[in-house]
Design a protein around this motif. Structure first.
Motif, mmCIF file in Angstrom:
data_model
loop_
_atom_site.group_PDB
_atom_site.id
_atom_site.type_symbol
_atom_site.label_atom_id
_atom_site.label_comp_id
_atom_site.label_asym_id
_atom_site.label_seq_id
_atom_site.Cartn_x
_atom_site.Cartn_y
_atom_site.Cartn_z
ATOM 1 N N ASN A 443 0.802 -1.232 0.000
ATOM 2 C CA ASN A 443 0.000 0.000 0.000
ATOM 3 C C ASN A 443 0.833 1.279 0.000
ATOM 4 O OD1 ASN A 443 -3.089 -0.934 1.758
ATOM 5 N ND2 ASN A 443 -2.302 -1.465 -0.244
ATOM 6 N N ASP A 444 2.151 1.166 -0.144
ATOM 7 C CA ASP A 444 2.995 2.337 -0.384
ATOM 8 C C ASP A 444 3.113 2.547 -1.892
ATOM 9 O OD1 ASP A 444 3.513 2.684 2.329
ATOM 10 O OD2 ASP A 444 5.334 1.454 2.259
ATOM 11 N N ILE A 445 3.297 3.797 -2.307
ATOM 12 C CA ILE A 445 3.637 4.097 -3.700
ATOM 13 C C ILE A 445 5.109 4.471 -3.729
ATOM 14 C CG2 ILE A 445 3.271 5.652 -5.640
ATOM 15 C CD1 ILE A 445 0.362 5.866 -4.852
ATOM 16 N N LEU A 446 5.884 3.705 -4.496
ATOM 17 C CA LEU A 446 7.330 3.863 -4.489
ATOM 18 C C LEU A 446 7.850 3.978 -5.918
ATOM 19 C CD1 LEU A 446 8.130 0.994 -1.953
ATOM 20 C CD2 LEU A 446 7.837 3.432 -1.425
ATOM 21 N N GLY A 447 8.975 4.709 -6.072
ATOM 22 C CA GLY A 447 9.699 4.742 -7.336
ATOM 23 C C GLY A 447 10.999 3.994 -7.146
ATOM 24 N N LEU A 448 11.123 2.805 -7.759
ATOM 25 C CA LEU A 448 12.257 1.922 -7.487
ATOM 26 C C LEU A 448 12.903 1.434 -8.779
ATOM 27 C CD1 LEU A 448 10.608 -0.347 -4.751
ATOM 28 C CD2 LEU A 448 12.085 1.641 -4.378
ATOM 29 N N PRO A 449 14.216 1.187 -8.728
ATOM 30 C CA PRO A 449 14.880 0.565 -9.877
ATOM 31 C C PRO A 449 14.682 -0.948 -9.841
ATOM 32 C CG PRO A 449 16.484 1.022 -8.172
ATOM 33 C CD PRO A 449 15.171 1.559 -7.665
ATOM 34 N N LYS A 519 -1.804 5.716 6.968
ATOM 35 C CA LYS A 519 -0.432 6.018 7.368
ATOM 36 C C LYS A 519 0.595 5.262 6.525
ATOM 37 C CE LYS A 519 -1.822 7.185 12.071
ATOM 38 N NZ LYS A 519 -1.655 6.928 13.522
ATOM 39 N N ARG A 520 0.288 5.131 5.222
ATOM 40 C CA ARG A 520 1.255 4.589 4.290
ATOM 41 C C ARG A 520 2.003 5.762 3.658
ATOM 42 N NH1 ARG A 520 2.369 0.533 6.350
ATOM 43 N NH2 ARG A 520 3.575 -0.001 4.485
ATOM 44 N N LYS A 521 2.874 5.521 2.718
ATOM 45 C CA LYS A 521 3.700 6.614 2.211
ATOM 46 C C LYS A 521 3.751 6.626 0.686
ATOM 47 C CE LYS A 521 7.999 3.934 2.562
ATOM 48 N NZ LYS A 521 9.310 3.813 3.208
ATOM 49 N N ILE A 522 4.065 7.803 0.157
ATOM 50 C CA ILE A 522 4.351 8.004 -1.259
ATOM 51 C C ILE A 522 5.780 8.511 -1.339
ATOM 52 C CG2 ILE A 522 3.754 9.260 -3.355
ATOM 53 C CD1 ILE A 522 0.909 9.523 -2.283
ATOM 54 N N ASP A 523 6.674 7.710 -1.881
ATOM 55 C CA ASP A 523 8.090 8.076 -1.938
ATOM 56 C C ASP A 523 8.602 7.863 -3.365
ATOM 57 O OD1 ASP A 523 10.723 8.603 -1.603
ATOM 58 O OD2 ASP A 523 11.073 7.188 0.025
#
Length: 537
Positions: A443-449, A519-523
Motif C-alpha cells: 500500500n505504499d507508492i514507491l519509485g524503485l529501480p 499512514k502509508r507513504k508516497i516516496d
C-alpha cells in the motif's frame, strides 16, 4: 482529465468478445489504460445484493416458477385479516405512510400588499388567479410540484419570484405536519401474496408456482450487523390442492443447491406465525463447505437460510382462496453475506457509508489509480515520446558533456530536431533514477529501480509499468507539440524528483486519501537530471 467516450469504445471494442467469454474485467489496451485510467475497467461491477437477486431470479425460474410483483403498500386491515391476534405485534414493526395535508390558505389585504411587493403591481385579476390556484391545490386538482409553475405561468412571472412569495407570504406551507394514513409499507412478502392470490383465484387455476424478489420494510429498533430496516425478501408460493411440507423441503433444496449448499436440515420454527398451519412452519438449515473453519458464526458450515410453511385455511378464507398454499421465503442479504464473505450487512449493502472502517484497497487497486498526466496528442508527438525513451535507454549512461539527436521530422508542417543534452561535466546523460519504476507495494507508492535489492517489492507488489523516463518523455513530447504549433523551439528539464507531479505522474485523490488515512507513504524521490531541447530547422 478530458476524455472521449467514443475513443474509449473504439479502442476497446475489439476485446469485447474475448473478454466476455473468458470473464475478464479489464481492458487489454495499454493506451486506453494509460490515457483514461478511470475507464480501464471493461465491465461495471455489480452490487453484491443485486448480484444475489439476479442469481435467485434465475434459480427460481429454472425450478419452473413464474415471477410476480406484489403490492408494497398494504392497508393495516389486511394485516389484521392475515395475522389475527398477532396483528398488533406485526403492525408495531410496520412503517405507516403519512403525507402533508393541503392547507386552506386565505389572502388578506396585508398579504396582497406583500405579494405585490414581491411580484410587482398585480391587479385584482392577478390576485384572484392566485386565490383560485391555491383553492384548486387545496382540492387536489393541482399537484404540489405544479403549484409554483402554475402561478408563474398565469401571472407571467419567474418561478423564483413565486417561490419567494410562497415562502414569505404563506407560512402555512412551512408549518405543515404530516398526517398518517391507514396504509403501511409491506413488512412481510406474505402480506402481498395473500392480496395477489386472492385476486388471481378468479382467473388462474392451480397449480400456481410464483416467486417475487423485492423490498420489505421493518421498523427495527436499530440497524446492526445482521438486520436492516429496508431489506430484500426472496419469496415463493405454490398454490395446489395437494401441496405439502415436503414440497417446501424440495423447493428449499432445489433452490439453495444452485448456490453451492448441500446436506439440508429442517426443524420446526418456534415462532409459529398465526398465518401458517400449526406444525408446518419450518426452518431450513443448509451446509456450505466454504463456511467451514471461517471466522463467522457459521464456522461449522451450517446456516439458517430460509423458512417455509403452509398458509392457514382461516387466513386464506379472508381472501376467498379455496386452495392450500405453501410459502417459502429467505432474506437476500443473509444469502449475499454468505456468498460474498461479509460479516456486516450494513457494509455489504451500503459500502459507501462504511468505507472509513471497512475500506480496503489492494496494491493492484492503487496501481490502477496512478497514471501519466500530460501525453502527446498527435501521431508525431507519440513517435517523439518513444524516440526520447529509446535514446535515454541507449545513451543514458554516457559520460557528459554530451548530446544525442533523438528525432528529426515534421510536426505541424515544421521541420524540427529533438535532442537529449547534458552540458555539465563529470556526470551522465541521464540521472541514476531515470529508469525507476512506479509500483504499489504494501500500500505504499514507491519509485524503485529493477535491481535485486528490490526483488521482493516487484515480486509481491504491483507495478504500474510506468518508469520515470516514460512519464518525462510524454511531458517533453506534449511540450514539443505546443511549441512547434507556435513555431518555437523548446526545452524541458527535470532534476531531482521530490513529488510525483514533478515527473508527470498523477495519483488519483482517492488513492492519496487511502494512503494518508492508513499512514502509508508516497516516496518517489530520486535524481533524474535529464534535459530535452527542440529546435526548428
Amino acid at each position: 482529465m478530458k476524455f472521449n467516450p467514443d475513443e474509449i469504445k473504439e479502442a476497446t471494442k475489439k476485446d469485447f468478445d474475448a473478454a466476455w467469454n473468458d470473464g475478464s474485467k479489464y481492458v487489454s489496451n495499454p493506451g486506453v489504460n494509460q490515457k483514461y485510467p478511470r475507464f480501464a475497467l471493461k465491465y461495471g461491477k455489480p452490487h453484491p445484493v443485486f448480484d444475489t437477486i439476479q442469481r435467485l431470479r434465475e434459480a427460481y425460474m429454472r425450478l419452473g416458477f413464474e415471477e410476480f410483483m406484489n403490492p408494497i403498500i398494504v392497508e393495516d386491515r389486511d394485516i389484521h385479516k392475515q395475522f389475527g391476534y398477532e396483528a398488533l405485534a406485526v403492525l408495531d414493526r410496520c412503517f405507516y405512510i403519512g403525507g402533508l395535508p393541503r392547507p386552506n390558505v386565505g389572502i388578506s389585504d396585508e398579504r396582497i400588499e406583500e405579494i405585490k411587493s414581491i411580484l410587482g403591481d398585480l391587479n385584482d385579476d392577478g390576485v384572484e388567479k392566485i386565490r383560485q390556484i391555491l383553492h384548486a391545490y387545496k382540492k387536489g386538482e393541482i399537484e404540489g410540484d405544479d403549484l409554483v409553475p402554475e402561478i408563474a405561468a398565469e401571472l407571467k412571472v419567474s418561478d423564483s419570484k413565486v417561490a419567494v412569495m410562497i415562502d414569505r407570504v404563506f407560512p402555512e406551507f412551512k408549518t405543515l405536519i404530516p398526517v398518517c394514513s391507514q396504509n403501511t409499507l409491506r413488512s412481510h412478502m406474505t402480506s402481498g401474496w395473500f392480496i395477489s392470490l386472492g385476486e388471481m383465484c378468479d382467473y388462474r387455476a392451480p397449480p400456481l408456482r410464483l416467486f417475487s424478489v423485492d423490498r420489505c420494510f421493518r421498523r427495527e429498533q436499530a440497524e446492526d450487523a445482521t438486520r436492516l430496516m429496508a431489506y430484500y425478501s426472496a419469496s415463493c408460493v405454490i398454490m395446489d390442492e395437494n401441496v405439502s411440507v415436503e414440497d417446501g423441503k424440495a423447493i428449499a433444496a432445489g433452490l439453495l443447491s444452485q448456490f453451492g449448499f448441500s446436506n439440508f436440515k429442517f426443524r420446526p420454527d418456534d415462532k409459529r406465525s398465526k398465518y401458517y398451519v400449526p406444525d408446518t412452519q419450518t426452518e431450513v438449515f443448509a451446509y456450505h463447505p466454504k463456511l467451514v473453519g471461517s471466522k463467522t458464526k457459521y464456522k461449522d458450515g451450517w446456516v439458517e437460510v430460509a423458512t417455509f410453511g403452509i398458509y392457514s385455511p382461516s387466513a386464506l378464507s379472508q381472501y376467498n382462496i379455496p386452495y392450500p398454499v405453501m410459502n417459502l421465503g429467505m432474506g437476500v442479504e443473509r444469502l449475499a453475506m454468505i456468498l460474498h464473505d461479509s460479516m456486516d450487512v450494513r457494509a455489504l449493502t451500503y459500502p459507501q457509508f462504511q468505507y472509513k472502517t471497512n475500506w480496503i484497497l489492494s496494491d493492484s487497486d492503487i496501481a490502477s489509480m496512478i497514471y501519466v498526466e500530460d501525453v502527446p496528442v498527435t501521431e508525431a508527438g507519440k513517435e517523439i515520446q518513444k524516440a526520447i525513451t529509446r535514446a535515454c535507454e541507449q545513451y543514458g549512461n554516457t559520460q557528459s558533456p554530451c548530446e544525442f539527436t533523438a528525432w528529426e521530422g515534421q510536426l505541424f508542417d515544421r521541420n524540427i530536431r529533438v535532442k537529449i543534452v547534458e552540458p555539465e561535466e563529470n556526470t551522465k546523460l541521464c540521472g541514476p533514477a531515470a529508469m525507476n519504476e512506479i509500483i504499489s507495494y504494501k500500500n505504499d507508492i514507491l519509485g524503485l529501480p529493477r535491481t535485486s535489492r528490490w526483488d521482493d517489492a516487484f515480486n509481491n507488489g504491483t507495478s504500474t509499468g510506468i518508469r520515470y523516463i516514460d512519464a518525462f518523455a510524454a511531458r517533453c513530447a506534449r511540450d514539443i507539440e505546443a511549441s512547434a504549433q507556435k513555431g518555437e523551439g523548446s526545452e524541458t528539464r527535470v532534476r531531482i524528483i521530490k513529488v510525483p507531479s514533478e515527473i508527470n505522474i498523477s495519483i488519483d485523490p482517492i488513492a492519496q486519501r487511502y494512503i494518508t488515512g492508513n499512514k502509508r507513504k508516497i516516496d518517489t524521490r530520486g535524481p533524474v537530471f535529464t534535459t530535452v531541447r527542440t529546435e526548428i530547422i
